[in-house]
Design an enzyme around this catalytic site. Structure first.
Site, PDB file in Angstrom:
ATOM      1  N   ASP A  16       1.274  -0.891   0.370  1.00  0.00           N
ATOM      2  CA  ASP A  16       0.054  -0.047   0.222  1.00  0.00           C
ATOM      3  C   ASP A  16       1.161   0.971   0.157  1.00  0.00           C
ATOM      4  O   ASP A  16       1.173   1.395   1.014  1.00  0.00           O
ATOM      5  CB  ASP A  16      -1.286   0.063   1.403  1.00  0.00           C
ATOM      6  N   PHE A  17       1.403   2.117  -0.890  1.00  0.00           N
ATOM      7  CA  PHE A  17       2.690   3.159  -1.272  1.00  0.00           C
ATOM      8  C   PHE A  17       1.719   4.019  -1.992  1.00  0.00           C
ATOM      9  O   PHE A  17       0.640   3.540  -2.385  1.00  0.00           O
ATOM     10  CB  PHE A  17       3.417   2.513  -2.291  1.00  0.00           C
ATOM     11  N   GLU A  18       0.969   5.451  -1.331  1.00  0.00           N
ATOM     12  CA  GLU A  18       0.142   6.221  -1.669  1.00  0.00           C
ATOM     13  C   GLU A  18       0.820   7.460  -1.740  1.00  0.00           C
ATOM     14  O   GLU A  18       2.548   7.627  -1.740  1.00  0.00           O
ATOM     15  CB  GLU A  18      -0.424   6.336  -0.081  1.00  0.00           C
ATOM     16  N   SER A  19       1.023   8.381  -2.404  1.00  0.00           N
ATOM     17  CA  SER A  19       1.235   9.881  -2.799  1.00  0.00           C
ATOM     18  C   SER A  19       2.485   9.289  -3.749  1.00  0.00           C
ATOM     19  O   SER A  19       4.012   9.913  -2.692  1.00  0.00           O
ATOM     20  CB  SER A  19       1.763  10.590  -1.217  1.00  0.00           C
TER      21      SER A  19
END
Length: 225
Positions: A16-19
Site C-alpha cells: 500500500d504505497f500512496e502519494s
C-alpha cells in the site's frame, strides 16, 4: 519482504504505497512502481506466496490526477494476485462535503477496473468510517474545508446530538446528517447497513474476488451483518 512473508508463515504481502507522484516526471514514478511490483511478484510467486496491491479507486487514467495516475491498473494486474481497490475517500476534509464512498462512484471505479483487469483479481473497498465537515469554519471560496473522521461506532453519538437531522442521497445511496454545535453547523457523511449492502452487491454483480474494508476496529458487528 519475501523473507518476512516466507519465514513468518504468511500467505503473502499487501503493498500500500500512496502519494507516489513526487518526481518531476510522473511517468517515471508510474514505470518505477510497476517495475518494483513486477520484481516483487516474481520473487513471491517463486516461494508460493501471493501479492496484493492497494490502489486508488479511479474512473479513468489521467496524467493530471497525480494521486492515481502512478498506478497502471493493466500492468499491475498482470503481475499481482489481487488489486485491492481503495473505493473510499471519494470526498474528505480536503474537499467539499459529500459521500465517502457513493455507490454510483464505486460502480464507476469497478467498471473501469474490470475493463483492464480480470474481475477475479479485484477486491472492492468498503469504509467503516465517515467524515464530519464544520461548515461554519470552512471557506469554500478559498478551497479550505475543515473536516475530521469518525468511526462507524461513533455514528449513534452523532445522530443523538440535539437537533440532528438525517438525510439520504438516493444517487450515492449514502446517508448524511446535519447538526449545530457551539454555533457551528456541521455536515457529516457516513455509512449504514443499506449503503454497505448496496456496494457489497457489486461483488457478485461484477464477479469480483471479494471485498476489503478500512479499517478493523472502527466497525462493530452490525457492519458485518
Amino acid at each position: 519482504l519475501v523473507d518476512l512473508a516466507r519465514d513468518g508463515g504468511y500467505d503473502g504481502v499487501n503493498i500500500d504505497f500512496e502519494s507516489l507522484a513526487y518526481s518531476a516526471d510522473i511517468a517515471e514514478d508510474r514505470a518505477a512502481f510497476s517495475a518494483f511490483i513486477h520484481d516483487l511478484a516474481a520473487q513471491l510467486h517463486a516461494q508460493g506466496l501471493k501479492l496484493a496491491i492497494s490502489v486508488p479507486g479511479k474512473t479513468e487514467d489521467s496524467v493530471n490526477d497525480t494521486w492515481s495516475y502512478p498506478f497502471d491498473y493493466a500492468t499491475l494486474g498482470q503481475d499481482a494476485d489481487y488489486l485491492q481497490l481503495m473505493t473510499y475517500d471519494q470526498h474528505g476534509p480536503w474537499s467539499e462535503p459529500g459521500p465517502v464512498s457513493g455507490v454510483d462512484w464505486v460502480e464507476a471505479c469497478v467498471a473501469y477496473a474490470t475493463s483492464l483487469v480480470a474481475p477475479d483479481k479485484l477486491l472492492i473497498g468498503l469504509p467503516a468510517y465517515g467524515y464530519d465537515w464544520d461548515l461554519t469554519a470552512s471557506d469554500p471560496d478559498s478551497g479550505t474545508y475543515i473536516g475530521s473522521s469518525f468511526s462507524w461506532t461513533d455514528v449513534p453519538t452523532l445522530l443523538a446530538k440535539p437537533g440532528a437531522a438525517s438525510h439520504w442521497d438516493a444517487a450515492a445511496q449514502s446517508p448524511w446528517l446535519t447538526y449545530t454545535e457551539e454555533g457551528h453547523t456541521h455536515e457529516a457523511w457516513y455509512e449504514n447497513a443499506e449503503s454497505i449492502r448496496a456496494k457489497a452487491e457489486l461483488v457478485t454483480h461484477y464477479h469480483l474476488a471479494g471485498l476489503s474494508m478500512w479499517s478493523l476496529g472502527q466497525e462493530d458487528e452490525s457492519f458485518w451483518q
